[in-house]
Design a protein around this motif. Sequence first.
Motif, PDB file in Angstrom:
ATOM      1  N   VAL A 163       0.829  -1.204   0.000  1.00 41.85           N
ATOM      2  CA  VAL A 163       0.000   0.000   0.000  1.00 41.85           C
ATOM      3  C   VAL A 163       0.865   1.258   0.000  1.00 41.85           C
ATOM      4  CG1 VAL A 163      -1.748   1.292   1.285  1.00 41.85           C
ATOM      5  CG2 VAL A 163      -1.880  -1.210   1.156  1.00 41.85           C
ATOM      6  N   LYS A 167       0.821   5.133  -1.986  1.00 39.96           N
ATOM      7  CA  LYS A 167       0.789   6.402  -1.258  1.00 39.96           C
ATOM      8  C   LYS A 167       1.971   7.278  -1.672  1.00 39.96           C
ATOM      9  CE  LYS A 167      -1.662   4.690   2.838  1.00 39.96           C
ATOM     10  NZ  LYS A 167      -1.623   4.475   4.303  1.00 39.96           N
ATOM     11  N   ALA A 192      -3.667  -3.461  -3.321  1.00 37.16           N
ATOM     12  CA  ALA A 192      -2.832  -2.482  -2.609  1.00 37.16           C
ATOM     13  C   ALA A 192      -3.163  -1.067  -3.061  1.00 37.16           C
ATOM     14  CB  ALA A 192      -1.354  -2.792  -2.841  1.00 37.16           C
ATOM     15  N   ASP A 195      -6.462  -0.023  -1.582  1.00 42.66           N
ATOM     16  CA  ASP A 195      -6.321   0.274  -0.158  1.00 42.66           C
ATOM     17  C   ASP A 195      -5.694   1.647   0.073  1.00 42.66           C
ATOM     18  OD1 ASP A 195      -7.482  -2.121   0.491  1.00 42.66           O
ATOM     19  OD2 ASP A 195      -5.601  -3.146   0.972  1.00 42.66           O
ATOM     20  N   ALA A 196      -4.953   2.135  -0.922  1.00 42.63           N
ATOM     21  CA  ALA A 196      -4.383   3.486  -0.840  1.00 42.63           C
ATOM     22  C   ALA A 196      -5.365   4.535  -1.338  1.00 42.63           C
ATOM     23  CB  ALA A 196      -3.092   3.559  -1.651  1.00 42.63           C
TER      24      ALA A 196
END
Length: 225
Positions: A163, A167, A192, A195-196
């Motif tokens: 993740v 970001k 991933a 989820d970011a």
Amino acid sequence: MGVQAIIVDTAGTTTDFQFIKDTLFSYSADALPEFLEHHHNDFAVSNLLADIRAHANEPDADLPRLVELIREWIAADNKLTALKTLQGLVWKQGYLKGDFKGHVYADAAEALKAWKAAGKRLYSYSSSSADAQDLLFKHSNEGDLSALFYGHFDTNLGQKKTVQAYKNILNVVSLWPKHVLFVSDDVEELNAARDAGLRTCQVVRGEGVRRGDHNIVDDFSQLKL
């Protein structure tokens, strides 16, 4: 405002994975001994070899041993940043000599051109080095596509299934996650990215690809922004 930036994976998404494996990986393994013989003292190559020795915990590894190690890692598709950067340098000589062209699916090339014309910011993200990605698109079977891209991301920003990597990418592109779309064939990468906070789309080009609960298309022509 909708999607303002699109990040595309390469292998399995814009590019046939068999090209990566059969052409690029094979070329780097075959050309490695001669490349290191001529370039092992170059500043950049020397630093990469130092990183590889440290990763292998073999500080005194000579060139034949390094060739052996690197070939093993190439075969295993090791994601070590130093290895991928070194492979990119070897591939560069292959592209420039005309030994091969980078493979890009026709549907991907057309979509990238259309998105660029529509004012979208385009990036790619791969385990291969940023320079290697640029070379693939510059010397592609669909022509020089390098000018379509704002930039390329590699594992210097993090591994693709974490993740934090996404970001970090958001910090670079300076956009809200909801304005960024990530396109890949790999479920774990897409998970991933989601989820970011990024938007996601999975490209499934054949049988045997594990499907996730993301928007799924067969090729780029089906992807609607």
